[in-house]
Design a protein around this motif. Structure first.
Motif, PDB file in Angstrom:
ATOM      1  N   THR A 105       0.838  -1.188   0.000  1.00 37.41           N
ATOM      2  CA  THR A 105       0.000   0.000   0.000  1.00 37.41           C
ATOM      3  C   THR A 105       0.877   1.244   0.000  1.00 37.41           C
ATOM      4  O   THR A 105       1.951   1.262   0.623  1.00 37.41           O
ATOM      5  N   PRO A 106       0.457   2.317  -0.681  1.00 37.24           N
ATOM      6  CA  PRO A 106       1.313   3.492  -0.824  1.00 37.24           C
ATOM      7  C   PRO A 106       1.543   4.258   0.472  1.00 37.24           C
ATOM      8  O   PRO A 106       2.598   4.862   0.649  1.00 37.24           O
ATOM      9  N   GLU A 107       0.584   4.237   1.393  1.00 35.50           N
ATOM     10  CA  GLU A 107       0.704   5.056   2.597  1.00 35.50           C
ATOM     11  C   GLU A 107       1.558   4.409   3.678  1.00 35.50           C
ATOM     12  O   GLU A 107       2.356   5.074   4.337  1.00 35.50           O
ATOM     13  N   THR A 108       1.392   3.093   3.861  1.00 39.36           N
ATOM     14  CA  THR A 108       2.076   2.421   4.975  1.00 39.36           C
ATOM     15  C   THR A 108       3.164   1.463   4.524  1.00 39.36           C
ATOM     16  O   THR A 108       3.991   1.050   5.330  1.00 39.36           O
ATOM     17  N   GLY A 109       3.144   1.072   3.265  1.00 37.54           N
ATOM     18  CA  GLY A 109       4.116   0.096   2.800  1.00 37.54           C
ATOM     19  C   GLY A 109       3.778  -1.327   3.181  1.00 37.54           C
ATOM     20  O   GLY A 109       4.559  -2.252   2.936  1.00 37.54           O
ATOM     21  N   ALA A 110       2.605  -1.530   3.783  1.00 43.11           N
ATOM     22  CA  ALA A 110       2.188  -2.877   4.181  1.00 43.11           C
ATOM     23  C   ALA A 110       1.732  -3.668   2.963  1.00 43.11           C
ATOM     24  O   ALA A 110       1.260  -3.100   1.972  1.00 43.11           O
ATOM     25  N   ARG A 111       1.894  -4.984   3.017  1.00 48.14           N
ATOM     26  CA  ARG A 111       1.387  -5.820   1.933  1.00 48.14           C
ATOM     27  C   ARG A 111      -0.131  -5.691   1.848  1.00 48.14           C
ATOM     28  O   ARG A 111      -0.810  -5.554   2.865  1.00 48.14           O
ATOM     29  N   VAL A 112      -0.648  -5.771   0.639  1.00 51.10           N
ATOM     30  CA  VAL A 112      -2.086  -5.639   0.452  1.00 51.10           C
ATOM     31  C   VAL A 112      -2.814  -6.805   1.110  1.00 51.10           C
ATOM     32  O   VAL A 112      -3.807  -6.620   1.819  1.00 51.10           O
ATOM     33  N   ILE A 113      -2.329  -8.033   0.893  1.00 54.42           N
ATOM     34  CA  ILE A 113      -2.953  -9.222   1.481  1.00 54.42           C
ATOM     35  C   ILE A 113      -1.878 -10.224   1.872  1.00 54.42           C
ATOM     36  O   ILE A 113      -0.724 -10.129   1.440  1.00 54.42           O
ATOM     37  N   GLU A 114      -2.302 -11.208   2.676  1.00 51.70           N
ATOM     38  CA  GLU A 114      -1.419 -12.321   3.015  1.00 51.70           C
ATOM     39  C   GLU A 114      -1.724 -13.555   2.180  1.00 51.70           C
ATOM     40  O   GLU A 114      -0.853 -14.383   1.932  1.00 51.70           O
ATOM     41  N   ALA A 115      -3.007 -13.695   1.778  1.00 53.92           N
ATOM     42  CA  ALA A 115      -3.473 -14.883   1.033  1.00 53.92           C
ATOM     43  C   ALA A 115      -3.256 -16.157   1.826  1.00 53.92           C
ATOM     44  O   ALA A 115      -2.898 -17.194   1.285  1.00 53.92           O
ATOM     45  N   LEU A 116      -3.481 -16.087   3.134  1.00 48.06           N
ATOM     46  CA  LEU A 116      -3.314 -17.253   3.993  1.00 48.06           C
ATOM     47  C   LEU A 116      -4.639 -17.672   4.633  1.00 48.06           C
ATOM     48  O   LEU A 116      -4.653 -18.346   5.655  1.00 48.06           O
ATOM     49  N   ALA A 117      -5.739 -17.234   4.039  1.00 50.35           N
ATOM     50  CA  ALA A 117      -7.083 -17.558   4.551  1.00 50.35           C
ATOM     51  C   ALA A 117      -7.292 -17.038   5.962  1.00 50.35           C
ATOM     52  O   ALA A 117      -8.013 -17.637   6.755  1.00 50.35           O
ATOM     53  N   THR A 118      -6.668 -15.883   6.284  1.00 52.14           N
ATOM     54  CA  THR A 118      -6.804 -15.311   7.628  1.00 52.14           C
ATOM     55  C   THR A 118      -7.824 -14.180   7.684  1.00 52.14           C
ATOM     56  O   THR A 118      -8.150 -13.701   8.769  1.00 52.14           O
ATOM     57  N   GLY A 119      -8.327 -13.741   6.534  1.00 52.70           N
ATOM     58  CA  GLY A 119      -9.199 -12.572   6.507  1.00 52.70           C
ATOM     59  C   GLY A 119     -10.458 -12.720   7.329  1.00 52.70           C
ATOM     60  O   GLY A 119     -10.770 -11.862   8.167  1.00 52.70           O
ATOM     61  N   ILE A 120     -11.212 -13.800   7.115  1.00 55.67           N
ATOM     62  CA  ILE A 120     -12.483 -13.984   7.828  1.00 55.67           C
ATOM     63  C   ILE A 120     -12.249 -14.157   9.336  1.00 55.67           C
ATOM     64  O   ILE A 120     -12.969 -13.559  10.148  1.00 55.67           O
ATOM     65  N   PRO A 121     -11.246 -14.957   9.784  1.00 52.33           N
ATOM     66  CA  PRO A 121     -10.975 -15.019  11.224  1.00 52.33           C
ATOM     67  C   PRO A 121     -10.596 -13.667  11.823  1.00 52.33           C
ATOM     68  O   PRO A 121     -10.974 -13.361  12.956  1.00 52.33           O
ATOM     69  N   ILE A 122      -9.864 -12.842  11.065  1.00 52.53           N
ATOM     70  CA  ILE A 122      -9.512 -11.511  11.553  1.00 52.53           C
ATOM     71  C   ILE A 122     -10.774 -10.674  11.753  1.00 52.53           C
ATOM     72  O   ILE A 122     -10.924  -9.969  12.759  1.00 52.53           O
ATOM     73  N   VAL A 123     -11.697 -10.754  10.802  1.00 54.99           N
ATOM     74  CA  VAL A 123     -12.967 -10.030  10.918  1.00 54.99           C
ATOM     75  C   VAL A 123     -13.723 -10.494  12.169  1.00 54.99           C
ATOM     76  O   VAL A 123     -14.209  -9.683  12.963  1.00 54.99           O
ATOM     77  N   ALA A 124     -13.816 -11.806  12.351  1.00 58.97           N
ATOM     78  CA  ALA A 124     -14.548 -12.363  13.493  1.00 58.97           C
ATOM     79  C   ALA A 124     -13.926 -11.913  14.814  1.00 58.97           C
ATOM     80  O   ALA A 124     -14.637 -11.508  15.745  1.00 58.97           O
ATOM     81  N   ASP A 125     -12.599 -11.977  14.913  1.00 61.95           N
ATOM     82  CA  ASP A 125     -11.918 -11.599  16.155  1.00 61.95           C
ATOM     83  C   ASP A 125     -12.091 -10.111  16.442  1.00 61.95           C
ATOM     84  O   ASP A 125     -12.314  -9.710  17.595  1.00 61.95           O
ATOM     85  N   ALA A 126     -11.974  -9.275  15.405  1.00 58.32           N
ATOM     86  CA  ALA A 126     -12.081  -7.833  15.599  1.00 58.32           C
ATOM     87  C   ALA A 126     -13.487  -7.438  16.044  1.00 58.32           C
ATOM     88  O   ALA A 126     -13.657  -6.583  16.924  1.00 58.32           O
ATOM     89  N   LEU A 127     -14.499  -8.059  15.457  1.00 56.93           N
ATOM     90  CA  LEU A 127     -15.873  -7.752  15.847  1.00 56.93           C
ATOM     91  C   LEU A 127     -16.148  -8.206  17.278  1.00 56.93           C
ATOM     92  O   LEU A 127     -16.799  -7.491  18.053  1.00 56.93           O
ATOM     93  N   ALA A 128     -15.661  -9.401  17.634  1.00 50.63           N
ATOM     94  CA  ALA A 128     -15.867  -9.909  18.995  1.00 50.63           C
ATOM     95  C   ALA A 128     -15.177  -9.008  20.014  1.00 50.63           C
ATOM     96  O   ALA A 128     -15.744  -8.707  21.072  1.00 50.63           O
ATOM     97  N   GLU A 129     -13.972  -8.575  19.695  1.00 52.45           N
ATOM     98  CA  GLU A 129     -13.233  -7.706  20.619  1.00 52.45           C
ATOM     99  C   GLU A 129     -13.938  -6.367  20.805  1.00 52.45           C
ATOM    100  O   GLU A 129     -13.901  -5.778  21.889  1.00 52.45           O
ATOM    101  N   ALA A 130     -14.616  -5.900  19.758  1.00 53.91           N
ATOM    102  CA  ALA A 130     -15.339  -4.629  19.833  1.00 53.91           C
ATOM    103  C   ALA A 130     -16.735  -4.800  20.419  1.00 53.91           C
ATOM    104  O   ALA A 130     -17.472  -3.817  20.569  1.00 53.91           O
ATOM    105  N   GLY A 131     -17.110  -6.030  20.757  1.00 56.34           N
ATOM    106  CA  GLY A 131     -18.425  -6.281  21.331  1.00 56.34           C
ATOM    107  C   GLY A 131     -19.554  -6.194  20.320  1.00 56.34           C
ATOM    108  O   GLY A 131     -20.700  -5.928  20.683  1.00 56.34           O
ATOM    109  N   LEU A 132     -19.243  -6.449  19.047  1.00 53.78           N
ATOM    110  CA  LEU A 132     -20.249  -6.386  17.987  1.00 53.78           C
ATOM    111  C   LEU A 132     -20.692  -7.785  17.577  1.00 53.78           C
ATOM    112  O   LEU A 132     -19.955  -8.751  17.763  1.00 53.78           O
TER     113      LEU A 132
END
Length: 224
Positions: A105-132
């Motif tokens: 990414t141009p702003e942070t230099g971070a990779r766009v994706i990992e392609a390790l099938a981690t996206g959906i678990p990351i979404v689930a964990d982030a929502l749970a941590e936020a109480g959503l």
């Protein structure tokens, strides 16, 4: 597009003030940015790029009580019930995914994706941590939709006594108000079957009809 979507989220999401254990206070967005990023990245990478979808876009809609992201093309090589449960990555656009593994990414230099099938678990964990509530995923064959909510609402599960058509129509209405024509296009079902399903859902108090008598007729979930 990914960076622009994140910048829009930072400008647009409501925030609340929360206190950290160390006594400092922070602004917390209505929806975790990391979850939103993963959902947008998935939508951009896995959308259908065939000729039929050339004029269609990834859509983001922010409503009072929910955030909706949808993209042309349904799931590819996986079903909704396996999302986030199996370490499976199935790419409709394999070359695009391969490129984005190395692009940054141009702003942070971070990779766009990992392609390790981690996206959906990351979404689930982030929502749970936020109480959503957990994300609600809707695969309508020609369109895939993710719905994030600010608070829990009653959910009709496949184990209920609704039949398959009724469940598909009910799930499709989670993304917002729809007409019979909209549902016919999204679900690839006949209009008579859709109307029959809508009558049953209305009789159970799950869906209401809007319009009629010379005005366009649409339907929405009462739990909305």
């Amino acid at each position: 597009m990914l960076e622009e979507a994140l910048n829009w989220a930072r400008r647009t999401f409501d925030t609340s003030v929360v206190s950290a254990p160390d006594g400092t206070v922070h602004d917390r967005p209505a929806y975790p940015y990391i979850a939103f990023r993963e959902i947008i990245a998935n939508a951009l990478l896995h959308r259908d790029l065939d000729h039929w979808s050339a004029g269609m876009a990834v859509e983001v809609r922010l409503r009072r009580d929910r955030l909706i992201v949808s993209n042309p093309g349904g799931l590819y090589g996986i079903t909704v019930d396996r999302l986030g449960r199996d370490a499976v990555t199935s790419a409709r656009n394999a070359r695009l995914v391969a490129i984005c593994q190395h692009a940054r990414t141009p702003e942070t230099g971070a990779r766009v994706i990992e392609a390790l099938a981690t996206g959906i678990p990351i979404v689930a964990d982030a929502l749970a941590e936020a109480g959503l509530p957990p994300a609600h995923y809707i695969d309508a064959a020609i369109r895939f939709t993710v719905v994030l909510r600010r608070q829990a609402v009653p959910v009709i599960h496949p184990g209920s006594d609704l039949n398959e058509t009724e469940l598909r129509v009910y799930d499709a209405l989670a993304a917002g108000t729809r007409s019979v024509a909209d549902l016919k296009q999204e679900l690839n079902l006949s209009a008579p079957n859709i109307r029959k399903a809508l009558r049953e859902l209305r009789s159970r108090g799950l869906v209401e009809q809007l319009g009629g008598q010379g005005r366009p007729t649409t339907y929405r979930r009462l739990s909305e």
